[in-house]
Design a protein around this motif. Structure first.
Motif, PDB file in Angstrom:
ATOM      1  N   GLU A 176       0.789  -1.402  -0.170  1.00 14.09           N
ATOM      2  CA  GLU A 176       0.000  -0.173  -0.025  1.00 14.09           C
ATOM      3  C   GLU A 176       1.074   1.391  -0.422  1.00 14.09           C
ATOM      4  OE1 GLU A 176      -3.038   0.505   0.072  1.00 14.09           O
ATOM      5  OE2 GLU A 176      -3.915  -1.844   0.095  1.00 14.09           O
ATOM      6  N   MET A 179       2.369   1.947  -3.676  1.00  7.86           N
ATOM      7  CA  MET A 179       1.396   2.585  -4.390  1.00  7.86           C
ATOM      8  C   MET A 179       1.475   3.788  -3.908  1.00  7.86           C
ATOM      9  SD  MET A 179      -0.787  -0.864  -4.836  1.00  7.86           S
ATOM     10  CE  MET A 179      -1.069  -2.031  -3.701  1.00  7.86           C
ATOM     11  N   GLN A 204      -4.288  -7.989  -5.968  1.00 11.83           N
ATOM     12  CA  GLN A 204      -4.212  -7.166  -5.444  1.00 11.83           C
ATOM     13  C   GLN A 204      -2.767  -6.525  -6.250  1.00 11.83           C
ATOM     14  OE1 GLN A 204      -2.836  -5.242  -1.762  1.00 11.83           O
ATOM     15  NE2 GLN A 204      -3.416  -3.686  -2.146  1.00 11.83           N
ATOM     16  N   LEU A 205      -1.513  -7.291  -6.609  1.00  8.90           N
ATOM     17  CA  LEU A 205      -0.667  -6.393  -7.118  1.00  8.90           C
ATOM     18  C   LEU A 205      -0.346  -7.041  -8.898  1.00  8.90           C
ATOM     19  CD1 LEU A 205       2.263  -7.593  -5.027  1.00  8.90           C
ATOM     20  CD2 LEU A 205       1.498  -5.476  -4.924  1.00  8.90           C
ATOM     21  N   ARG A 207      -2.818  -6.512 -10.461  1.00 11.26           N
ATOM     22  CA  ARG A 207      -3.757  -4.902 -10.633  1.00 11.26           C
ATOM     23  C   ARG A 207      -3.144  -4.070 -10.872  1.00 11.26           C
ATOM     24  NH1 ARG A 207      -7.377  -7.987  -7.202  1.00 11.26           N
ATOM     25  NH2 ARG A 207      -7.560  -6.188  -5.812  1.00 11.26           N
ATOM     26  N   ALA A 208      -2.530  -3.762 -10.227  1.00 13.45           N
ATOM     27  CA  ALA A 208      -1.385  -2.159  -9.983  1.00 13.45           C
ATOM     28  C   ALA A 208      -0.058  -2.273 -10.875  1.00 13.45           C
ATOM     29  CB  ALA A 208      -1.042  -2.511  -8.417  1.00 13.45           C
ATOM     30  N   PHE A 234       4.585  -0.963 -12.378  1.00 14.06           N
ATOM     31  CA  PHE A 234       3.400  -0.022 -12.092  1.00 14.06           C
ATOM     32  C   PHE A 234       2.946   0.696 -12.943  1.00 14.06           C
ATOM     33  CE2 PHE A 234       1.591   3.398  -9.019  1.00 14.06           C
ATOM     34  CZ  PHE A 234       1.069   2.786  -8.163  1.00 14.06           C
ATOM     35  N   ARG A 235       1.444   0.558 -12.450  1.00 19.71           N
ATOM     36  CA  ARG A 235       0.575   1.222 -13.425  1.00 19.71           C
ATOM     37  C   ARG A 235       0.167   2.079 -12.877  1.00 19.71           C
ATOM     38  NH1 ARG A 235      -1.636  -3.769 -16.462  1.00 19.71           N
ATOM     39  NH2 ARG A 235      -1.189  -5.950 -15.061  1.00 19.71           N
ATOM     40  N   ALA A 237      -3.262   5.145 -12.388  1.00 22.90           N
ATOM     41  CA  ALA A 237      -4.283   4.809 -11.776  1.00 22.90           C
ATOM     42  C   ALA A 237      -5.714   4.552 -12.809  1.00 22.90           C
ATOM     43  CB  ALA A 237      -4.954   5.769 -11.527  1.00 22.90           C
ATOM     44  N   ALA A 240      -4.581   0.600 -14.425  1.00 20.86           N
ATOM     45  CA  ALA A 240      -5.208  -0.166 -12.919  1.00 20.86           C
ATOM     46  C   ALA A 240      -6.888   0.319 -13.245  1.00 20.86           C
ATOM     47  CB  ALA A 240      -4.597  -0.043 -11.767  1.00 20.86           C
ATOM     48  N   GLN A 241      -7.913   0.543 -12.918  1.00 15.74           N
ATOM     49  CA  GLN A 241      -8.569   0.672 -13.786  1.00 15.74           C
ATOM     50  C   GLN A 241      -9.410   0.106 -14.185  1.00 15.74           C
ATOM     51  OE1 GLN A 241     -10.759   2.220 -11.064  1.00 15.74           O
ATOM     52  NE2 GLN A 241     -12.896   1.799 -11.763  1.00 15.74           N
ATOM     53  N   ARG A 244      -9.587  -3.850 -14.533  1.00 11.52           N
ATOM     54  CA  ARG A 244     -10.468  -4.304 -12.688  1.00 11.52           C
ATOM     55  C   ARG A 244     -12.028  -5.136 -13.465  1.00 11.52           C
ATOM     56  NH1 ARG A 244      -9.322  -2.528  -8.252  1.00 11.52           N
ATOM     57  NH2 ARG A 244      -7.753  -0.498  -8.077  1.00 11.52           N
TER      58      ARG A 244
END
Length: 244
Positions: A176, A179, A204-205, A207-208, A234-235, A237, A240-241, A244
């Protein structure tokens, strides 16, 4: 302390393994730990090469594969004591400017306890779980980090299932934090213990970050249940969205 020659070892051959005699007041577990340290080639190598811990070789071996500690990189080392990982990061990111003509990196080490200064690194006595810890780091960097790495482990309870849950909770908190401070394209690396409680963190990772893998470097002891999660790319925002 003795060195023993095993039966049938042959003429001219010796077992150079150090055997530690049991001492009054010393637990058997302590004797075994001391014997393991004295016979560990990584411990001897770290002492000879000036690293504060054998763990320096773990991060070096992981970086040899993934190449995220590059000159000019901005690195945050969570739970940095005693400083072995920080030392490697300083050298590889050129934080001391030892490689003329190459970008000069920055390395920030964070720990709850005071840490002996590491040349080329900026050390913060800080709890990364504090509400504004990510803001403090971004302020110090005047921006975001390229790498967040963690070799932290919760205090051992002696109960494997409990220890696994504790270290996973710590790893989730580190993720967390990462990110909140990483640049798009950045890397997150953290130690975990083998077990069944990491599926949600990996999801979670995934996705990110663009890629998430497990790795156990050669310097990690074979009898240890530790391994490392390496999340790269690392994506943003919006990226990442979108998945989902």
């Amino acid at each position: 302390m003795t060195r023993s020659t095993p039966p049938g070892s042959g003429r001219g051959r010796r077992d150079l393994r150090v055997r530690v005699k049991t001492a009054k007041g010393r637990k058997l577990s302590s004797t075994r730990w001391l014997e393991r340290q004295l016979n560990d080639p990584y411990v001897a190598r770290a002492r000879a090469e000036g690293y504060r811990s054998r763990a320096a070789y773990k991060i070096a071996e992981i970086d040899d594969r993934f190449r995220f500690l590059v000159p000019g990189a901005r690195v945050v080392d969570l739970g940095c004591a005693p400083g072995g990982w920080t030392q490697v990061a300083v050298a590889r990111t050129n934080a001391l400017g030892a490689a003329p003509g190459k970008p000069r990196g920055r390395v920030i080490g964070i720990d709850l306890q005071p840490v002996e200064p590491v040349a080329g690194a900026e050390l913060m006595q800080l709890d990364f779980l504090d509400e504004d810890a990510d803001v403090a780091v971004r302020d110090l960097l005047a921006g975001r980090a390229d790498v967040v790495m963690s070799d932290m482990a919760a205090a051992a309870s002696g109960h494997p299932a409990t220890d696994h849950l504790r270290i996973m909770a710590l790893c989730e908190a580190a993720a967390e934090f990462a990110m909140a401070v990483l640049e798009p394209g950045g890397t997150f690396l953290a130690k975990v213990l083998a077990g069944g409680a990491e599926a949600s963190l990996v999801a979670q990772l995934n996705r990110a970050f663009a890629k998430v893998v497990h790795v156990k470097p050669p310097a990690s002891r074979k009898d240890s249940s530790e391994k490392y999660l390496v999340a790269t790319g690392f994506r943003t925002a919006s990226e990442a969205q979108a998945i989902r």
